[in-house]
Scaffold this motif. Sequence first.
Motif, mmCIF file in Angstrom:
data_model
loop_
_atom_site.group_PDB
_atom_site.id
_atom_site.type_symbol
_atom_site.label_atom_id
_atom_site.label_comp_id
_atom_site.label_asym_id
_atom_site.label_seq_id
_atom_site.Cartn_x
_atom_site.Cartn_y
_atom_site.Cartn_z
ATOM 1 N N VAL A 191 99.364 135.591 81.070
ATOM 2 C CA VAL A 191 99.650 135.558 82.505
ATOM 3 C C VAL A 191 100.155 134.179 82.904
ATOM 4 C CG1 VAL A 191 97.946 137.334 83.042
ATOM 5 C CG2 VAL A 191 97.282 134.923 83.112
ATOM 6 N N VAL A 192 100.924 134.131 83.982
ATOM 7 C CA VAL A 192 101.370 132.868 84.561
ATOM 8 C C VAL A 192 100.854 132.809 85.991
ATOM 9 C CG1 VAL A 192 103.324 131.409 85.183
ATOM 10 C CG2 VAL A 192 103.441 132.839 83.133
ATOM 11 N N MET A 193 100.120 131.758 86.316
ATOM 12 C CA MET A 193 99.526 131.595 87.646
ATOM 13 C C MET A 193 100.141 130.379 88.334
ATOM 14 S SD MET A 193 95.671 132.146 86.187
ATOM 15 C CE MET A 193 96.182 131.298 84.680
ATOM 16 N N ASN A 194 100.390 130.518 89.606
ATOM 17 C CA ASN A 194 100.996 129.432 90.368
ATOM 18 C C ASN A 194 99.951 128.779 91.278
ATOM 19 O OD1 ASN A 194 102.701 127.672 91.673
ATOM 20 N ND2 ASN A 194 103.648 129.235 92.974
ATOM 21 N N PHE A 195 99.518 127.579 90.898
ATOM 22 C CA PHE A 195 98.553 126.821 91.700
ATOM 23 C C PHE A 195 99.249 125.701 92.489
ATOM 24 C CE2 PHE A 195 96.145 128.680 88.208
ATOM 25 C CZ PHE A 195 95.082 129.263 88.889
ATOM 26 N N TYR A 196 100.555 125.809 92.637
ATOM 27 C CA TYR A 196 101.338 124.823 93.364
ATOM 28 C C TYR A 196 102.310 125.542 94.302
ATOM 29 C CZ TYR A 196 103.376 120.054 93.616
ATOM 30 O OH TYR A 196 103.793 118.800 94.007
ATOM 31 N N PRO A 197 101.804 126.487 95.102
ATOM 32 C CA PRO A 197 102.682 127.349 95.900
ATOM 33 C C PRO A 197 103.400 126.634 97.035
ATOM 34 C CG PRO A 197 100.391 127.727 96.500
ATOM 35 C CD PRO A 197 100.373 126.828 95.303
ATOM 36 N N GLU A 257 106.999 133.114 81.808
ATOM 37 C CA GLU A 257 106.456 134.461 81.633
ATOM 38 C C GLU A 257 106.732 135.046 80.244
ATOM 39 O OE1 GLU A 257 106.459 135.806 86.363
ATOM 40 O OE2 GLU A 257 108.070 136.483 85.022
ATOM 41 N N PRO A 258 107.942 134.903 79.683
ATOM 42 C CA PRO A 258 108.146 135.421 78.325
ATOM 43 C C PRO A 258 107.243 134.762 77.288
ATOM 44 C CG PRO A 258 110.256 135.011 79.403
ATOM 45 C CD PRO A 258 109.197 134.404 80.272
ATOM 46 N N LEU A 259 106.977 133.463 77.449
ATOM 47 C CA LEU A 259 106.107 132.756 76.514
ATOM 48 C C LEU A 259 104.667 133.230 76.637
ATOM 49 C CD1 LEU A 259 107.565 129.195 77.160
ATOM 50 C CD2 LEU A 259 107.811 130.499 75.043
ATOM 51 N N ALA A 260 104.197 133.386 77.859
ATOM 52 C CA ALA A 260 102.835 133.871 78.072
ATOM 53 C C ALA A 260 102.648 135.242 77.443
ATOM 54 C CB ALA A 260 102.533 133.922 79.572
ATOM 55 N N SER A 261 103.648 136.102 77.635
ATOM 56 C CA SER A 261 103.571 137.459 77.101
ATOM 57 C C SER A 261 103.638 137.477 75.579
ATOM 58 C CB SER A 261 104.711 138.297 77.689
ATOM 59 O OG SER A 261 104.715 139.591 77.147
ATOM 60 N N ALA A 262 104.535 136.664 75.005
ATOM 61 C CA ALA A 262 104.734 136.675 73.554
ATOM 62 C C ALA A 262 103.534 136.127 72.799
ATOM 63 C CB ALA A 262 105.984 135.870 73.205
ATOM 64 N N PHE A 263 102.874 135.108 73.352
ATOM 65 C CA PHE A 263 101.797 134.440 72.618
ATOM 66 C C PHE A 263 100.409 134.723 73.193
ATOM 67 C CE2 PHE A 263 105.640 131.884 71.866
ATOM 68 C CZ PHE A 263 105.671 131.948 70.482
ATOM 69 N N HIS A 264 100.346 135.567 74.231
ATOM 70 C CA HIS A 264 99.064 135.980 74.824
ATOM 71 C C HIS A 264 98.223 134.774 75.248
ATOM 72 C CE1 HIS A 264 100.107 139.950 73.366
ATOM 73 N NE2 HIS A 264 100.242 139.463 72.154
ATOM 74 N N ILE A 265 98.880 133.854 75.936
ATOM 75 C CA ILE A 265 98.175 132.682 76.432
ATOM 76 C C ILE A 265 98.512 132.483 77.912
ATOM 77 C CG2 ILE A 265 97.889 131.373 74.296
ATOM 78 C CD1 ILE A 265 100.485 129.982 74.839
ATOM 79 N N GLY A 267 101.999 126.587 64.904
ATOM 80 C CA GLY A 267 100.585 126.658 64.568
ATOM 81 C C GLY A 267 99.688 125.734 65.359
ATOM 82 N N ALA A 268 100.202 125.138 66.420
ATOM 83 C CA ALA A 268 99.340 124.299 67.259
ATOM 84 C C ALA A 268 98.245 125.162 67.895
ATOM 85 C CB ALA A 268 100.169 123.612 68.343
ATOM 86 N N GLU A 269 97.021 124.674 67.876
ATOM 87 C CA GLU A 269 95.892 125.447 68.396
ATOM 88 C C GLU A 269 95.734 125.174 69.889
ATOM 89 O OE1 GLU A 269 92.491 124.589 66.033
ATOM 90 O OE2 GLU A 269 93.375 125.357 64.182
ATOM 91 N N ILE A 270 96.456 125.946 70.671
ATOM 92 C CA ILE A 270 96.477 125.763 72.119
ATOM 93 C C ILE A 270 96.095 127.089 72.770
ATOM 94 C CG2 ILE A 270 97.905 125.136 74.107
ATOM 95 C CD1 ILE A 270 99.720 123.646 72.054
ATOM 96 N N ASP A 271 95.084 127.049 73.623
ATOM 97 C CA ASP A 271 94.597 128.272 74.272
ATOM 98 C C ASP A 271 95.218 128.494 75.643
ATOM 99 O OD1 ASP A 271 92.725 129.018 72.214
ATOM 100 O OD2 ASP A 271 91.486 127.349 72.883
ATOM 101 N N GLY A 272 95.927 127.489 76.160
ATOM 102 C CA GLY A 272 96.551 127.640 77.467
ATOM 103 C C GLY A 272 97.361 126.407 77.807
ATOM 104 N N PHE A 273 98.268 126.553 78.760
ATOM 105 C CA PHE A 273 99.132 125.444 79.150
ATOM 106 C C PHE A 273 99.010 125.159 80.643
ATOM 107 C CE2 PHE A 273 101.213 126.712 75.221
ATOM 108 C CZ PHE A 273 101.613 125.499 74.680
ATOM 109 N N ILE A 274 98.850 123.874 80.965
ATOM 110 C CA ILE A 274 99.042 123.430 82.342
ATOM 111 C C ILE A 274 100.539 123.232 82.499
ATOM 112 C CG2 ILE A 274 98.493 121.682 84.069
ATOM 113 C CD1 ILE A 274 96.020 120.969 82.414
ATOM 114 N N ALA A 275 101.185 124.150 83.178
ATOM 115 C CA ALA A 275 102.646 124.136 83.267
ATOM 116 C C ALA A 275 103.111 123.041 84.220
ATOM 117 C CB ALA A 275 103.161 125.502 83.720
#
Length: 328
Positions: A210-216, A175-183, A153-161
Amino acid sequence: MEVCGSHTAAIAKNGIPGMLSEKIRLISGPGCPVCVTPSAYVDKAVELSLAPDTVLTTFGDLIRVPGSEGQTLQAAKGQGAQVKMVYSPLATLKLAREDPNRTYIFAAVGFETTTPLYALLVDTLIREEITNVKILTAVKTMPGVIRSLCLGGAEIDGFIAPGHVSVVTGYEVFEPLASAFHIPFGVAGFSGQELLAALYGIIRHRGQGVVMNFYPSVVTREGNGRAKHLIDKYFEPCDAVWRGLGKVPESGKVLREEYRRFDAGSIGLDDDRKANPACQCDKVLMGRKRPVDCPLYGKICTPLTPQGACMVSTEGACHTWLAGHRTF
């Protein structure tokens, strides 16, 4: 939420919270490996360091972490404990070769970033037939605790991975986490520009899995195959106790049964008693409270007298706040 202690430090160093809209709140999650090491593990490390003909080697930060009764490895040294700080687990091998009549135990804490080194240590022990080295493990993995935070129940809208973790695991692990929790997840580097780019991407994709890679430059989708193979060869998944959060399913690694002869007693260290029951670190780690909301913060809980997970390391949320580098 950032789930990397180095990101916590970099966010503070670059003054990023002060650049953001008041509508954006950054939360420091359970991303400091020393901070989330349970008290029972510290108690066991202290016990082993005091054993006859035994030397415990460890990274520097762990020496100051208090156990269930406030005891630290640093304090144990004053009681005659043999504790040596090393910069690499492989340095333990040199010490053990030069002193074959004593047992050397490396305190192996960390995330996916350092686990390949621990696997390499075991691999070397086997190849070189070194018999006086063992490891005491408290190895954690990121996906399990992120899942637990979302389900809790943590109120988190997105993660800096985490950037360093993703070098090993690849960003596909999120990717499975992003898909399962729509974040959204944004894998970030450690410069101010890289962190701001990740934040911008996460905010633009709020509500999207979605999962985005800003550290390519160093992170790929698949990660480091050789490192992952080495981990899987010597370690297997397990439930793990996180200081301040308790037992989290499938969020750790232990040596496989066939290699348990190298284990120094890691199995069953499930007790995570608080040195001070008023400590609010569990709520801080989940983003439910700010460090300043804890009644101990800045009073009896300081970097010199840490009472909980978030104050024991320079990468912990409470330590960062108290240093005056970060406010929300």
